[in-house]
Design a protein around this motif. Sequence first.
Motif, mmCIF file in Angstrom:
data_model
loop_
_atom_site.group_PDB
_atom_site.id
_atom_site.type_symbol
_atom_site.label_atom_id
_atom_site.label_comp_id
_atom_site.label_asym_id
_atom_site.label_seq_id
_atom_site.Cartn_x
_atom_site.Cartn_y
_atom_site.Cartn_z
ATOM 1 N N MET A 238 0.881 -1.172 0.000
ATOM 2 C CA MET A 238 0.000 0.000 0.000
ATOM 3 C C MET A 238 0.912 1.214 0.000
ATOM 4 O O MET A 238 1.488 1.572 1.026
ATOM 5 N N MET A 239 1.063 1.810 -1.179
ATOM 6 C CA MET A 239 2.062 2.864 -1.352
ATOM 7 C C MET A 239 1.465 4.038 -2.108
ATOM 8 O O MET A 239 0.747 3.864 -3.092
ATOM 9 N N ASP A 240 1.793 5.228 -1.646
ATOM 10 C CA ASP A 240 1.344 6.448 -2.304
ATOM 11 C C ASP A 240 2.283 7.572 -1.859
ATOM 12 O O ASP A 240 2.904 7.485 -0.802
ATOM 13 N N LEU A 245 -2.513 8.768 3.533
ATOM 14 C CA LEU A 245 -3.642 8.203 2.800
ATOM 15 C C LEU A 245 -3.598 6.681 2.836
ATOM 16 O O LEU A 245 -4.609 6.020 3.137
ATOM 17 N N VAL A 246 -2.452 6.088 2.544
ATOM 18 C CA VAL A 246 -2.387 4.623 2.520
ATOM 19 C C VAL A 246 -2.376 4.030 3.925
ATOM 20 O O VAL A 246 -2.832 2.897 4.119
ATOM 21 N N ARG A 247 -1.894 4.770 4.903
ATOM 22 C CA ARG A 247 -1.995 4.267 6.274
ATOM 23 C C ARG A 247 -3.457 4.184 6.708
ATOM 24 O O ARG A 247 -3.860 3.253 7.413
ATOM 25 N N VAL A 279 3.618 -0.419 3.954
ATOM 26 C CA VAL A 279 2.703 0.713 3.841
ATOM 27 C C VAL A 279 3.456 2.021 4.019
ATOM 28 O O VAL A 279 4.290 2.147 4.931
ATOM 29 N N GLY A 280 3.170 2.995 3.146
ATOM 30 C CA GLY A 280 3.734 4.320 3.325
ATOM 31 C C GLY A 280 4.096 4.988 2.014
ATOM 32 O O GLY A 280 3.596 4.627 0.943
ATOM 33 N N THR A 281 4.975 5.960 2.096
ATOM 34 C CA THR A 281 5.476 6.644 0.910
ATOM 35 C C THR A 281 6.446 5.711 0.174
ATOM 36 O O THR A 281 6.889 4.701 0.737
#
Length: 327
Positions: A238-240, A245-247, A279-281
């Motif tokens: 889950m990356m953005d 947002l993804v957290r 998850v994260g940037t």
Amino acid sequence: MTIRLGYQMPNFSYGTSVRELFPTVVAQAKQAEAAGFDTVFVMDHFYQLPGIGAPDDPMLEAYTALSGLAAATERVQLSALVTGNTYRNPPMLAKTVTTLDVVSGGRAVLGIGAGWFELEHRSFGYEFGTFTERFQRLDEALQIIQPMLRGQRPSFHGKWYQVEEAINEPRIRDDLPILLGGGGEKKTFGLAARFADHLNIICNASELPRKIDALRARCAEVGRDPQTLETSYLCFLMMDEDGDLVRKQQQDVLGSMGIDLSSMSEAERKQSPADRQFVGTPDEVAEQLQTRVLDQGVDGLIINMIVNGHAQGTIELAGRTLAPLVS
């Protein structure tokens, strides 16, 4: 064969009509190819899996979908992650994946496992059997499939399967690779040491050091150099650019499973599905994958992006972020 960076599509719920569903799948495969992924995977299931969706959520038949992707792509390898041996007759599976190889110009990989989802077996009328029986069947199946992929004509008379000089033509090559997927340290890893070119390890990330040690032990038992058995790890990404947002998306996904991450101890977190999620940037995810997976001795990454993989630009961002880690 090399699988350093794979993209798996476990989810066909895109909020589209059925007519738009496969074009969305094709678009992801093309984006993965352009972004530097070397392999594209779909699941071999009839029903959607618990933890991802409801049984009646959209689920495509794997090899029909892969043949369609073969016509839409040029370079990426194509595979199921992984084929359920329990509902695939072994010589017919060898024929199926070899035909995919011919159709794709030599880009097929046979991903295979013992099978585990009892509901779809019961619903479709396939014998499920015990855990031990499913692995006995997989062992026998590989004794048939491997020689058929290599151009031999095996005869085999086992408890579960029988073949007589089974012919597998046409073939485009004699080294179509076999990938086993799973986390079983004795049975799955033992079969991988005997038959596989690649092992995709499915487990919580905290377990990886023990899994790598177990795989080396299984290789030693059969006199195989573990360096000749390529490995990868299945990651839920889950990356953005917007890490918050993804957290939040992770909280929603886990919440749908009844899991509250904020109330869990570190030990509890390591036992939960969150331990498989990254998850994260982009920078945060790259650091997590490097330290938690690749530094543990795993060769490559296979990712899925259940939440937003079909969104424009997401796969390109993943490829740009992850390719440098495994090149």
